[in-house]
Write an enzyme that holds these catalytic residues in place. Sequence first.
Site, short mmCIF file in Angstrom:
data_model
loop_
_atom_site.label_atom_id
_atom_site.label_comp_id
_atom_site.label_asym_id
_atom_site.label_seq_id
_atom_site.Cartn_x
_atom_site.Cartn_y
_atom_site.Cartn_z
N SER A 120 0.84 -1.20 0.00
CA SER A 120 0.00 0.00 0.00
C SER A 120 0.87 1.24 0.00
O SER A 120 1.96 1.25 0.58
CB SER A 120 -0.85 -0.02 1.28
OG SER A 120 -1.48 1.24 1.47
N LYS A 130 2.39 -3.60 6.69
CA LYS A 130 2.74 -3.63 5.26
C LYS A 130 4.25 -3.42 5.10
O LYS A 130 4.91 -4.09 4.30
CB LYS A 130 1.98 -2.56 4.49
CG LYS A 130 0.48 -2.78 4.43
CD LYS A 130 0.10 -3.99 3.61
CE LYS A 130 -1.39 -4.21 3.51
NZ LYS A 130 -1.77 -5.50 2.92
N TYR A 145 -1.33 -0.68 11.11
CA TYR A 145 -1.68 -1.29 9.82
C TYR A 145 -0.57 -1.04 8.80
O TYR A 145 -0.08 -1.96 8.14
CB TYR A 145 -3.02 -0.71 9.30
CG TYR A 145 -3.18 -0.84 7.82
CD1 TYR A 145 -3.38 -2.08 7.23
CD2 TYR A 145 -3.10 0.28 6.99
CE1 TYR A 145 -3.50 -2.20 5.85
CE2 TYR A 145 -3.21 0.16 5.61
CZ TYR A 145 -3.42 -1.07 5.05
OH TYR A 145 -3.52 -1.19 3.69
C1 UD1 Z 1 -6.71 5.32 3.92
C2 UD1 Z 1 -5.73 4.89 4.97
C3 UD1 Z 1 -4.61 4.16 4.29
C4 UD1 Z 1 -5.16 2.99 3.49
C5 UD1 Z 1 -6.19 3.49 2.50
C6 UD1 Z 1 -6.87 2.37 1.73
C7 UD1 Z 1 -5.91 6.53 6.81
C8 UD1 Z 1 -5.24 7.65 7.53
N1 UD1 Z 1 -5.24 6.06 5.72
O1 UD1 Z 1 -6.04 6.19 3.03
O2 UD1 Z 1 -3.69 3.70 5.24
O3 UD1 Z 1 -4.12 2.34 2.81
O4 UD1 Z 1 -7.20 4.21 3.20
O5 UD1 Z 1 -7.58 1.52 2.59
O6 UD1 Z 1 -6.97 6.05 7.20
N2 UD1 Z 1 -12.14 11.64 3.71
C9 UD1 Z 1 -13.17 12.48 4.07
N3 UD1 Z 1 -14.29 11.95 4.64
C10 UD1 Z 1 -14.45 10.61 4.84
C11 UD1 Z 1 -13.40 9.73 4.47
C12 UD1 Z 1 -12.25 10.28 3.90
O7 UD1 Z 1 -13.06 13.69 3.90
O8 UD1 Z 1 -15.50 10.19 5.36
C13 UD1 Z 1 -10.94 12.19 3.04
C14 UD1 Z 1 -9.62 11.92 3.74
O9 UD1 Z 1 -9.31 12.91 4.66
C15 UD1 Z 1 -8.66 11.87 2.54
C16 UD1 Z 1 -9.52 11.33 1.40
O10 UD1 Z 1 -10.86 11.57 1.79
O11 UD1 Z 1 -8.25 13.17 2.19
C17 UD1 Z 1 -9.34 9.84 1.16
O12 UD1 Z 1 -9.52 9.15 2.39
P1 UD1 Z 1 -9.55 7.55 2.44
O13 UD1 Z 1 -10.47 7.03 1.41
O14 UD1 Z 1 -9.79 7.16 3.86
O15 UD1 Z 1 -8.10 7.13 1.98
P2 UD1 Z 1 -6.65 7.55 2.57
O16 UD1 Z 1 -6.76 8.45 3.73
O17 UD1 Z 1 -5.81 8.01 1.44
#
Ligand code: UD1
Length: 341
Positions: free
Chosen positions: A124, A152, A148
């Site tokens: 990842s 990895k 997590y």
């Molecule tokens: C997350 C995990 C990462 C994992 C990946 C795939 C964290 C900090 N990182 O990455 O380790 O490999 O998922 O499973 O959890 N967001 C919102 N609202 C939400 C959800 C997300 O605003 O309800 C935003 C987040 O702040 C981010 C973006 O959307 O900017 C993507 O978030 P997300 O889909 O959780 O992925 P990652 O944070 O990149």
Amino acid sequence: MKVLVTGGAGYIGSHTTLCLLQEGHDVIVLDNLMNSSSESLRRVEEISGRTVDFREVDLLDADAVDAVFAEGAVDAVVHFAGLKAVGESVERPLAYYRNNVVGTLNLVDSMEKAGVRRLVFSSSATVYGASEHVPLIEKSPMDATNPYGRTKEQIEDILTDLGAADPSWSIALLRYFNPVGAHESGRIGEDPRGVPNNLLPFVAQVAVGRRDKVMVFGNDYPTPDGTGVRDYIHVMDLAAGHLAALRFLARATGTFRWNLGTGRGSSVLEVIEAFSTAAGRQIPYEFTERRPGDAAVSYADASAALAELGWSARRGLAEMCTDHWRWQQANPYGYQHEPSF
Ligand code: UD1
């Protein structure tokens, strides 16, 4: 080729299993169904018109894993099985280290005993931690910020050491960026248990009416619209990356690492807009605090995968959202028929 896929009933595993079958490979799936459903494999069989050899096996059951390999004839392994929720990993670190790291050790031990030395591992971009040096290249230092991510990183280290100790191994460490979307049939897709941690499944559940609105984690990042930027990649492009890696490993030994991303970043608001267009309705959202541990911007330099594997992502954000929506709309509660919230 006969390919053994661990975690093959899960999100990325089921899409990759489908692509393997469609390319004419035989597939054995090992999955403990802890966070997945065998219904995904039933549908993979339906789409492909082929049969999956499914075994309900936990990688922590070393004897059961040995027994599968002892049957012989496995050419390569694609290893997806593992736990993947960041927040849960902070609360239950031992479960993560045991499942992910010990599970991998058991798998690799069985492979050694059976003389199978070709492995694609599901890593990842999380191994890069909160690095702000984008685009991220494979040489960027690993600096995971939670248990997590550290599993990895540790598995990558273990497999790298193994490849160095025994040069007959062929190992690909694939660092995924943000997998989204679904097979174009809408029959298989992502089916998170409980409240989704990730953006796309949350947005999709709002679109289908299971949740009220999206909470946007921070609008004061140093990005064009203030929201976090990520490299979303269609799960079918990701699946194709695994097939490309398997083809590469068939003619090379050593340990290789590749970013699998599009090389393009999209902000949270861009994703919400693209999904709104795909679903034909405006997705409501509200700004809230930043989520601890989140990087402002993360996207891949995917040029190594293009140069060495001949692979690149082909689908854009609109297609990712359209396909994700088709799956969510047809399966509002995923593979189950009853609400799970
Ligand atoms: C997350 C995990 C990462 C994992 C990946 C795939 C964290 C900090 N990182 O990455 O380790 O490999 O998922 O499973 O959890 N967001 C919102 N609202 C939400 C959800 C997300 O605003 O309800 C935003 C987040 O702040 C981010 C973006 O959307 O900017 C993507 O978030 P997300 O889909 O959780 O992925 P990652 O944070 O990149």
